[in-house]
Design a protein around this motif. Sequence first.
Motif, PDB file in Angstrom:
ATOM      1  N   ILE A  73       0.757  -1.186   0.004  1.00 20.33           N
ATOM      2  CA  ILE A  73      -0.045  -0.052   0.023  1.00 20.33           C
ATOM      3  C   ILE A  73       0.951   1.257   0.089  1.00 20.33           C
ATOM      4  N   SER A 102      -1.758   4.301  -0.371  1.00 22.06           N
ATOM      5  CA  SER A 102      -2.876   4.093  -1.073  1.00 22.06           C
ATOM      6  C   SER A 102      -2.980   2.620  -1.378  1.00 22.06           C
ATOM      7  N   ASN A 103      -4.268   2.283  -1.731  1.00 22.43           N
ATOM      8  CA  ASN A 103      -4.493   0.834  -1.979  1.00 22.43           C
ATOM      9  C   ASN A 103      -3.789   0.449  -3.593  1.00 22.43           C
ATOM     10  N   LYS A 104      -3.712   1.698  -4.122  1.00 22.67           N
ATOM     11  CA  LYS A 104      -3.074   1.489  -5.533  1.00 22.67           C
ATOM     12  C   LYS A 104      -2.041   2.629  -5.812  1.00 22.67           C
ATOM     13  N   TYR A 163      -4.488  -0.753   8.452  1.00 27.65           N
ATOM     14  CA  TYR A 163      -5.529  -0.906   7.219  1.00 27.65           C
ATOM     15  C   TYR A 163      -5.998  -2.285   7.071  1.00 27.65           C
ATOM     16  N   THR A 211      -8.717   2.531   6.899  1.00 25.17           N
ATOM     17  CA  THR A 211      -9.043   1.605   5.583  1.00 25.17           C
ATOM     18  C   THR A 211      -9.989   2.745   4.484  1.00 25.17           C
ATOM     19  N   ASP A 257      -7.997   3.520   1.096  1.00 23.82           N
ATOM     20  CA  ASP A 257      -8.938   2.965  -0.174  1.00 23.82           C
ATOM     21  C   ASP A 257      -9.166   4.159  -1.092  1.00 23.82           C
ATOM     22  N   ASN A 258      -9.523   5.311  -0.287  1.00 26.28           N
ATOM     23  CA  ASN A 258     -10.089   6.347  -0.958  1.00 26.28           C
ATOM     24  C   ASN A 258      -9.514   7.703  -1.421  1.00 26.28           C
TER      25      ASN A 258
END
Length: 483
Positions: A83, A104-106, A144, A151, A155-156
């Motif tokens: 992450i 970030s998750n991406k 996370y 989270t 995620d956002n």
Amino acid sequence: MARLNSSLLLFLSVNLLHLFHTAVSRGGQRDYSGFVDNSFAVSGRHLFEENRFQKLNNLAHGYMTNSDLEKAIKAFHGRCGRISRIYSIGKSVLGVPLWAMEISNKPGKEEAKPAFKFIGNVHGDEPVGRELLLLLANWLCDNYMKDPLATLIVDNVHLHLLPSMNPDGFSLRSRGNANNVDLNRDFPDQFFQMNDDLGERQPETKAIMNWIKKIRFTASASLHGGALVANYPWDGTQDKSKNYYACPDDEAFRYMAKLYSGSHYNMSQSREFKAGITNGAYWYPIYGGMQDWNYIYGGCFELTLEISDNKWPPANELHTIWQYNKRSMLDLVASLVKSGVHGRVFSSDCGEPLPASIAIKGINYTIKAGERFADYHRLLAPGHQYEVTAMMPGYKTRTTTIKMGEEATQLDFILEPTSSLLPRRPCKRSSMEILEVISKPHFQVALTLMLVLAFLCFLMKRKVISNHFRGRKAIGQRRVTAV
């Protein structure tokens, strides 16, 4: 006797200057006009600096050195690589990398999500932010998929952390960088012609300015020390007077500042600052500051957060300061998705994303949707009604009225072309956009059904063709054998 009086006067003036420097974080040794005061004697200044360096050097025990900080950043990424990513936005005067972390998750992927940045150690002798940003990064990593707020953020939001903007100043135990320049006075100013020559800016300043060009930040905050208050624009006034000077988004900034102060352990209980917040110019005006520059030139809503009364508290107090600020830091980042208005803008004729401009009636400040996804993220104070307008050359302007509550509002726009004769963006999709469409669940279901139908049609057609040739073969045989 005269010599004794002179020495006594020098001693008192140096110590008074030291007290003033400690009390006023954003200004340091300067008057309210924003200009540095170098009036005291050079010999006294050198003595003062030597004593001050020794004092701060003693206080630095327990703080991360620049080398320690780099190792801590890389260690964080080593255990939280799924992450996070780490990168340098540039180098200091002395060549120290300005390391940043993205959480970030991406990480590293461009998405239709808002981005937030925290910057620490703008002033070299205000090191608390360095420590807190590493603690924030590791807390998000540890929590996370366990803690709802952690989270939500991962995620956002694309969260970027720059623990030290001024590593040279930290090593020198000085406010300015290695060139003795206050980095929070080195940005172009809106009121006066100063710092306009970008080639003359400090390398740390240039790094921040280039960073803003590469990443479209929705909001940000810089961490300082020497007071306990959330400071918001404007930081200066047209006539250099010490007065409340509101920017176009004054209500939104007040909301952000109160959000931070209200979540803090005791900031909102301040006796000096009502509700623990202040307009910068009302506190004291500065010029060439990073906060106002972010809002004007970067489209980024930035706060200046004074998070510790003591600029350089003992290291054993850092954990307590982190606990006092943790919830505030998390709530401020989360506000990007929990409040405001968000959406995307599309063309009605082919559904292409349009990087339109988004305006709010009555607020003289316009933001622009992103080039690739045409996403926008507009911070607004809750409890009001707003007229939101999307506009793009070659397309009809569209306006919608919304009532902003305590939660975020999703508002997409579809703009119609004004005329087929006017030049517009071509209706084409990049390979990445096509992949994005294909990856959507409803598209995948439709594609599967189409493939099944196509396969059934193929089987039926094959059976018909097979029967046809069988019939032809039987007839031929009959013809051949019939004499």
